[in-house]
Design a protein around this motif. Structure first.
Motif, mmCIF file in Angstrom:
data_model
loop_
_atom_site.group_PDB
_atom_site.id
_atom_site.type_symbol
_atom_site.label_atom_id
_atom_site.label_comp_id
_atom_site.label_asym_id
_atom_site.label_seq_id
_atom_site.Cartn_x
_atom_site.Cartn_y
_atom_site.Cartn_z
ATOM 1 N N ASP A 102 8.609 -11.836 -21.467
ATOM 2 C CA ASP A 102 7.938 -10.496 -22.041
ATOM 3 C C ASP A 102 8.744 -10.362 -23.527
ATOM 4 O O ASP A 102 9.967 -10.398 -23.464
ATOM 5 C CB ASP A 102 8.422 -9.358 -21.267
ATOM 6 C CG ASP A 102 8.153 -8.039 -21.648
ATOM 7 O OD1 ASP A 102 7.406 -7.348 -20.763
ATOM 8 O OD2 ASP A 102 8.634 -7.894 -22.753
ATOM 9 N N GLN A 103 8.015 -10.287 -24.463
ATOM 10 C CA GLN A 103 8.702 -10.323 -25.659
ATOM 11 C C GLN A 103 9.812 -9.130 -25.889
ATOM 12 O O GLN A 103 10.850 -9.671 -26.370
ATOM 13 C CB GLN A 103 7.476 -10.094 -26.817
ATOM 14 C CG GLN A 103 7.715 -10.593 -28.250
ATOM 15 C CD GLN A 103 8.505 -9.756 -29.196
ATOM 16 O OE1 GLN A 103 8.360 -8.624 -28.715
ATOM 17 N NE2 GLN A 103 9.276 -10.254 -30.349
ATOM 18 N N GLY A 104 9.450 -8.050 -25.264
ATOM 19 C CA GLY A 104 10.452 -6.948 -25.400
ATOM 20 C C GLY A 104 11.866 -7.169 -24.895
ATOM 21 O O GLY A 104 12.731 -6.917 -25.409
ATOM 22 N N LEU A 105 11.576 -7.642 -23.720
ATOM 23 C CA LEU A 105 12.596 -8.117 -22.926
ATOM 24 C C LEU A 105 13.667 -9.022 -23.278
ATOM 25 O O LEU A 105 14.896 -9.180 -23.506
ATOM 26 C CB LEU A 105 12.426 -8.364 -21.339
ATOM 27 C CG LEU A 105 11.738 -7.010 -20.527
ATOM 28 C CD1 LEU A 105 11.229 -7.898 -19.200
ATOM 29 C CD2 LEU A 105 12.651 -5.930 -20.500
ATOM 30 N N LEU A 106 13.009 -10.012 -23.937
ATOM 31 C CA LEU A 106 13.727 -11.380 -24.579
ATOM 32 C C LEU A 106 14.344 -10.967 -25.729
ATOM 33 O O LEU A 106 15.478 -11.264 -26.222
ATOM 34 C CB LEU A 106 12.863 -12.444 -24.656
ATOM 35 C CG LEU A 106 12.210 -13.174 -23.417
ATOM 36 C CD1 LEU A 106 11.249 -14.009 -23.961
ATOM 37 C CD2 LEU A 106 13.226 -13.567 -22.559
ATOM 38 N N HIS A 107 13.660 -10.000 -26.435
ATOM 39 C CA HIS A 107 14.420 -9.393 -27.545
ATOM 40 C C HIS A 107 15.611 -8.661 -27.248
ATOM 41 O O HIS A 107 16.741 -8.749 -27.932
ATOM 42 C CB HIS A 107 13.413 -8.496 -28.140
ATOM 43 C CG HIS A 107 13.819 -7.573 -29.413
ATOM 44 N ND1 HIS A 107 13.325 -8.238 -30.707
ATOM 45 C CD2 HIS A 107 14.575 -6.738 -29.474
ATOM 46 C CE1 HIS A 107 13.956 -7.345 -31.495
ATOM 47 N NE2 HIS A 107 14.706 -6.601 -30.937
ATOM 48 N N ARG A 108 15.685 -8.024 -26.289
ATOM 49 C CA ARG A 108 16.850 -7.288 -25.631
ATOM 50 C C ARG A 108 18.035 -8.422 -25.315
ATOM 51 O O ARG A 108 19.038 -8.103 -25.596
ATOM 52 C CB ARG A 108 16.752 -6.366 -24.287
ATOM 53 C CG ARG A 108 17.673 -5.872 -23.779
ATOM 54 C CD ARG A 108 17.718 -4.366 -24.394
ATOM 55 N NE ARG A 108 16.598 -3.571 -24.344
ATOM 56 C CZ ARG A 108 15.960 -3.026 -23.301
ATOM 57 N NH1 ARG A 108 16.622 -3.014 -22.162
ATOM 58 N NH2 ARG A 108 15.284 -2.029 -23.333
ATOM 59 N N VAL A 109 17.673 -9.441 -24.566
ATOM 60 C CA VAL A 109 18.541 -10.475 -24.300
ATOM 61 C C VAL A 109 19.333 -10.985 -25.551
ATOM 62 O O VAL A 109 20.443 -11.046 -25.621
ATOM 63 C CB VAL A 109 17.906 -11.469 -23.618
ATOM 64 C CG1 VAL A 109 18.951 -12.703 -23.336
ATOM 65 C CG2 VAL A 109 17.280 -11.076 -22.199
ATOM 66 N N LEU A 110 18.539 -11.378 -26.538
ATOM 67 C CA LEU A 110 18.852 -12.007 -27.742
ATOM 68 C C LEU A 110 19.733 -10.980 -28.492
ATOM 69 O O LEU A 110 20.777 -11.312 -29.135
ATOM 70 C CB LEU A 110 17.624 -12.482 -28.563
ATOM 71 C CG LEU A 110 17.306 -13.759 -28.138
ATOM 72 C CD1 LEU A 110 15.896 -14.003 -28.903
ATOM 73 C CD2 LEU A 110 18.096 -15.154 -28.309
ATOM 74 N N LEU A 111 19.243 -9.725 -28.557
ATOM 75 C CA LEU A 111 20.019 -8.813 -29.414
ATOM 76 C C LEU A 111 21.325 -8.589 -28.612
ATOM 77 O O LEU A 111 22.497 -8.557 -29.238
ATOM 78 C CB LEU A 111 19.215 -7.491 -29.168
ATOM 79 C CG LEU A 111 19.793 -6.387 -29.862
ATOM 80 C CD1 LEU A 111 19.196 -6.422 -31.418
ATOM 81 C CD2 LEU A 111 19.420 -4.898 -29.237
ATOM 82 N N ASP B 57 5.153 -9.072 -17.595
ATOM 83 C CA ASP B 57 4.035 -9.808 -18.214
ATOM 84 C C ASP B 57 4.127 -11.119 -18.940
ATOM 85 O O ASP B 57 4.615 -10.851 -20.194
ATOM 86 C CB ASP B 57 3.061 -8.838 -19.101
ATOM 87 C CG ASP B 57 1.731 -9.368 -19.255
ATOM 88 O OD1 ASP B 57 1.405 -10.576 -18.560
ATOM 89 O OD2 ASP B 57 1.075 -8.985 -20.103
ATOM 90 N N LEU B 58 4.108 -12.222 -18.334
ATOM 91 C CA LEU B 58 4.423 -13.338 -18.743
ATOM 92 C C LEU B 58 3.379 -13.655 -19.944
ATOM 93 O O LEU B 58 2.314 -14.070 -19.498
ATOM 94 C CB LEU B 58 4.526 -14.397 -17.897
ATOM 95 C CG LEU B 58 6.042 -14.379 -16.919
ATOM 96 C CD1 LEU B 58 5.779 -15.660 -15.980
ATOM 97 C CD2 LEU B 58 7.048 -14.363 -17.860
ATOM 98 N N ARG B 59 3.747 -13.955 -21.383
ATOM 99 C CA ARG B 59 3.057 -14.356 -22.248
ATOM 100 C C ARG B 59 4.038 -15.359 -23.099
ATOM 101 O O ARG B 59 5.158 -15.249 -23.134
ATOM 102 C CB ARG B 59 2.771 -13.287 -23.261
ATOM 103 C CG ARG B 59 1.650 -12.376 -22.531
ATOM 104 C CD ARG B 59 1.496 -10.939 -23.355
ATOM 105 N NE ARG B 59 0.481 -10.122 -22.518
ATOM 106 C CZ ARG B 59 -0.702 -10.274 -22.802
ATOM 107 N NH1 ARG B 59 -1.425 -11.155 -23.289
ATOM 108 N NH2 ARG B 59 -1.386 -9.358 -21.953
#
Lengths: 818, 142
Positions: free
Chosen positions: A703-712, A664-666
């Motif tokens: 997707d906030q959660g997924l990008l969080h994962r990438v940066l993490l 979900d792109l936000r």
């Protein structure tokens, strides 16, 4: 087009129009000045006419009236001196004429001077004069009549008195002669008496008395005769004296004397013995007695005459007074008319003066306006600009095309400037064209050579080419030229079938007619490239795929007249394309199945793993003391394997899940996300004594959660793979159009460039598990997430420098943030 | 103290054993009754058939992955029942799927616990559950 605009346009503020306006203005001013001059002269003329027609005649009339008045005075004065009727008539006539003339003049003056009082006075005076003159006339006529009547009586009286004297003389002579006869002695004395009767009367009388005495009777008679004669002579004398006097008392004295003498005569006569004499004398005496009574009284008549003369004198006095008054009034009129004339003249002078000033002003204004018009329109708008254009034209004519031509307004000169601008452009173009022509001529010579070579090359190429060439020289004719190769590609020998559109269409697969026709139409009408894949029937009946190209040639009218093109056999490529598509679809399907499998496998594998792990723990808890060292070591490996298996399954599950749910792109604020990641990594950072530096990051779509994962994962890697010194991770981003490139940099152990692709594969590890923990899923997960975001992640080559991971994401737009 | 009656609905014998072992480790005395499928669970709770004289449990531990009648159906039945719905039901399962969690709470599960992989974790959870439900919480009268 510019020329068309020049000629087609009718400028609103043209020079011609300006000139016309200027001339019209000047003409209008002149006309106005002329009109004003005309009116001014008119006013002057009118003023002069006023003087000539009104003021001057008034003066003349007034003066004439004055003269007439004086004449009237003279005439009236003379009237009383008239001593006969004709003269009186003449004078009366003159007075009447003069009166009429004066009356007319007064009327005239009355109109012009408007001095009603004076006019009325004069009129009244004239009326009085008229009446007085009439009265005078009547009186004088009466006097004439009375005088004539008196004189008639007087003449009769004088004649009678003379006759009486004569008669008495005769009687005296008779008496004397009788006496002589009687007395001889008296004869001589008779002679003396006869010679000198008058002078020597007393002597005679004395002789007669002497004789009478002598004679006794005779001498008394003679004495009485002499007295009577004396008395008669006295009567005659009185009558003759009457007209010489005007004094009534003297007349009374005359009357008394006359009556006394007459009575004496009557008494003397009555004593006359001669009867005949008495009768004759009595008749004369009767006449003379009549002259002393009633209407025949000559003295009364004379007195009456004197009274009339007095009345006439009184009238004359009155007339003189009236005349003097008329004269004064006439003089008043004269001065009034003079004043009037002066006023009229002054008013005329003022009119003339103001007209003159006005005229001068108008002429000056006309001059000023004309000068302004000439300066404004002709000098400023036309001459200066004409000079400018002339100078520019001469410059242009000298061949200098780098000039600037300024334009003003929208008139003919501006049009000329535009035209000049066009000439300039044309001249410049001409220069360029000349140069270009020279260049082209050279190029043409070269291209002729090239063309021959090209033609040769084409023939050789066509012969050796793998593409078939077709040429449709005239689109109006169904006749084409096909190259040998064209025939060969379709299995025919060259020229085996006629080269025509009809034959081409017959070979074209029916399903491809539409697309081919559409492409050629698009090419001819809209200049779209003609590049179509279609199937043509081989001579053996099979359809093969060809790539058809074509190019239309156009004539000057932009009409397509010819088309040339190629066909290339792409059947093999087409088939392999289809195969690739099929493979890709298979791959996609198999990938999806694989993901599904991974999910299910990892999920279902959890259960038995949990059993293994749990029961290993239970054994360890309950029976560790019952095992020997070997047993405990084996158990430890089993526990460790189970826990690793658990981690692997977890990672695998995560990895497989990424592709399963739709993203979900936000809008995601990377600053915020990074902050959260740093909170999650707090323990690790503290343990490693690391530093994470974050620059200002943009808002992306994801997707906030997924990008969080990438940066993490990436930051974790940076903190994890360190050398001896504390780790330092730098995060920054650049924005390029719609894309954001995030970079995560560390100066840790580094990655050999030859592994830059492998590191993204699942479960690939570069470092030993002993040195660094992890399953080698982090980067794979990151890659999968970024790619699912349509982004790209890669290891930036740094040639032994820091390790830089970069990935791209879509920048959030204003519209997304709303 | 009266022993606590716990009903475990679990088809996996290993898990049953693990639960039993974990309960042994905690201090409270308890009675663990086990049924291995949903049908049996419903019979037990409704005292039907073989379970006619079954006791009403103090707590139900429910696995979702059950043969025949699934865990969700059992939960739905219990929480739809006038009296049974008072019994606290703890969903104890290896699934961490969001769908399962949401559906359980929608059906009025009292709580949802994922089974830990290692024994220590499991024992800890069972101990905590006991402590919570039997020391802290006041349960309705039977």
């Amino acid at each position: 087009m510019a020329l068309a605009a020049l000629t087609g346009q009718n400028p609103s503020h043209s020079v011609g129009r300006q000139l016309r306006i200027a001339f019209l203005l000047i003409a209008a001013m002149s006309l106005m000045a002329s009109a004003v001059a005309f009116f001014s002269f008119n006013a002057i003329e009118k003023a002069q006419d006023e003087i000539v027609d009104k003021a001057l005649p008034t003066i003349v009339a007034a003066q004439k009236a004055s003269g007439d008045a004086r004449l009237l005075v003279t005439l009236i004065e003379e009237l009383v001196t008239s001593d006969n009727l004709p003269l009186l008539d003449l004078r009366i006539e003159n007075i009447q004429l003069n009166d009429a003339s004066l009356n007319d003049l007064i009327s005239l003056l009355e109109l012009d001077i408007e001095d009603a009082e004076n006019s009325t006075r004069i009129s009244n005076l004239l009326t009085d004069i008229r009446q007085s003159a009439q009265t005078t006339d009547t009186l004088i006529r009466d006097r004439f009549a009375q005088e004539r009547a008196r004189d008639d009586i007087l003449r009769l009286g004088i004649a009678t008195a003379s006759s009486l004297t004569d008669r008495l003389q005769v009687a005296l002579v008779q008496v004397s002669s009788t006496l002589a006869q009687q007395t001889e002695m008296l004869a001589t004395r008779n002679e003396n008496l006869l010679a000198e009767p008058d002078q020597d009367g007393a002597q005679t009388d004395a002789q007669i008395a002497e004789l009478l005495d002598l004679l006794q009777n005779e001498p008394a008679i003679i004495e009485r005769l002499i007295e009577t004669r004396f008395r008669a002579e006295r009567l005659t004398e009185i009558l003759n004296l009457i007209p010489t006097t005007v004094d009534p008392q003297e007349i009374d004295r005359f009357e008394a004397s006359f009556k006394l003498n007459l009575r004496s005569v009557v008494r003397l006569v009555s004593t006359m013995p001669d009867q005949e004499l008495r009768r004759a004398v009595a008749a004369d005496l009767g006449i003379m007695r009549d002259m002393t009574v009633d209407g025949q009284n000559i003295f009364n008549r004379t007195k009456l005459l004197t009274e009339t003369d007095g009345e006439i004198d009184a009238l004359r006095e009155q007339n003189l007074f009236l005349s003097a008054a008329v004269d004064v009034a006439a003089q008043t009129a004269v001065s009034a008319s003079n004043e009037n004339a002066i006023a009229v003249t002054k008013s005329a002078e003022s009119v003339i003066h103001s007209s003159r000033i006005f005229l001068v002003l108008i002429v000056l204004a006309a001059f000023a306006v004309s000068a302004f018009v000439i300066l404004q329109f002709i000098s400023k708008n036309i001459i200066r600009r004409l000079n400018y254009l002339t100078e520019r034209t001469l410059t242009l004519a000298a061949g200098n095309t780098d000039i600037i031509i300024e334009k003003q307004g929208d008139d003919e000169l501006s049009q000329m400037a535009k035209a000049l601008e066009i000439f300039k452009e044309n001249a410049r173009d001409l220069q360029h064209q000349t140069q270009e022509l020279q260049t082209r001529t050279k190029a043409l010579e070269q291209s002729n050579t090239d063309l021959r070579e090209a033609e040769q090359r084409f023939v050789l190429a066509a012969q050796g080419s793998s593409v078939g060439i077709w040429d449709w020289p005239n689109l109006d004719e169904d006749k084409e030229i096909w190259s040998d190769r064209f025939y060969e590609l379709l299995g025919y020998t060259p020229g085996e079938i006629p080269a025509s559109l009809e034959n081409f269409m017959a070979m074209l697969h029916p399903d491809d007619h539409e697309v081919t026709f559409a492409a050629s139409t698009a090419h001819v009408e809209h200049q779209k490239p003609f590049n179509v894949e279609y199937r043509l029937r081989h001579k053996n009946g099979d359809y093969r795929w060809f790539l058809g190209t074509g190019q239309a040639a156009k004539n000057e009218d932009e009409q397509s007249t010819r088309m040339v093109g190629t066909i290339m056999d792409i059947d093999d490529r087409k088939r392999s394309d289809e195969e690739i598509r099929r493979f890709a679809a298979d791959l996609e399907r198999s990938n999806a199945e694989l993901e599904q499998f991974a999910y299910i496998a990892s999920h279902d594998l959890q259960e038995p793993l949990r059993m293994v792990s749990s029961y290993c723990d239970l054994i360890d808890r309950r029976y560790a003391d019952k095992l020997d060292d070997d047993g405990r070591e084996f158990l430890a490996y089993a526990v460790d394997g189970a826990s690793r298996m658990k981690l692997l399954l977890n990672d695998l599950l995560q990895y497989s899940r990424i592709g399963r749910s739709k993203i979900d792109l936000r809008p995601v604020d990377l600053n915020e996300t990074t902050s959260q990641v740093l909170v999650d990594l707090k323990t690790l950072i503290e343990e490693q004594e690391g530093v994470v530096e974050v620059a200002d990051l943009p808002v992306v779509l994801g997707d906030q959660g997924l990008l969080h994962r990438v940066l993490l994962n990436l930051i974790q890697n940076g903190l994890k793979f360190v050398k001896d010194e504390p780790p330092r991770v730098e995060i920054s981003a650049t924005v390029d159009d719609d894309w954001v490139t995030v970079s995560v940099l560390d100066r840790g152990v580094g990655i050999d460039p030859k592994f830059s692709e492998r590191i993204f594969e699942v479960f690939q590890r570069l470092q030993s598990r002993r040195d660094f923990a992890g399953n080698g899923v982090g980067l794979s997960v990151a890659q999968k997430i970024i790619e699912n975001h349509d982004g790209h992640i890669w290891l930036e080559p740094t040639d032994g420098g820091p390790t830089i991971f970069k990935f791209t994401l879509k920048l959030a737009q204003e519209s997304d943030l709303a | 103290m009266k022993p606590i009656d716990i009903l475990l609905i679990e088809d996996n014998a290993a898990d049953v054993r693990l639960t039993r072992e974990a309960l042994k480790e905690v201090k409270l005395s308890n009675t663990l009754n086990v049924v291995s499928d949903g049908e049996a669970a419903l019979d037990y709770l409704h005292k039907r058939g073989d379970h006619a004289d079954a006791k009403v449990p103090d707590l139900v531990l429910l696995d979702l992955n059950l043969p025949r009648v699934g865990g969700h159906e059992v939960l739905e039945d219990v929480k739809g029942h006038e009296k049974l719905r008072r019994i606290p039901v703890v969903v104890l399962t290896s699934s961490d799927a969001e769908g399962d969690i949401v559906r359980s709470y929608d059906n009025y599960a009292n709580c949802y616990v994922q089974k830990p992989v290692d024994m220590d974790g499991f024992i800890k959870i069972v101990s905590e559950l006991e402590g919570f439900w039997f020391s802290i919480v006041k349960l309705p009268p039977k």
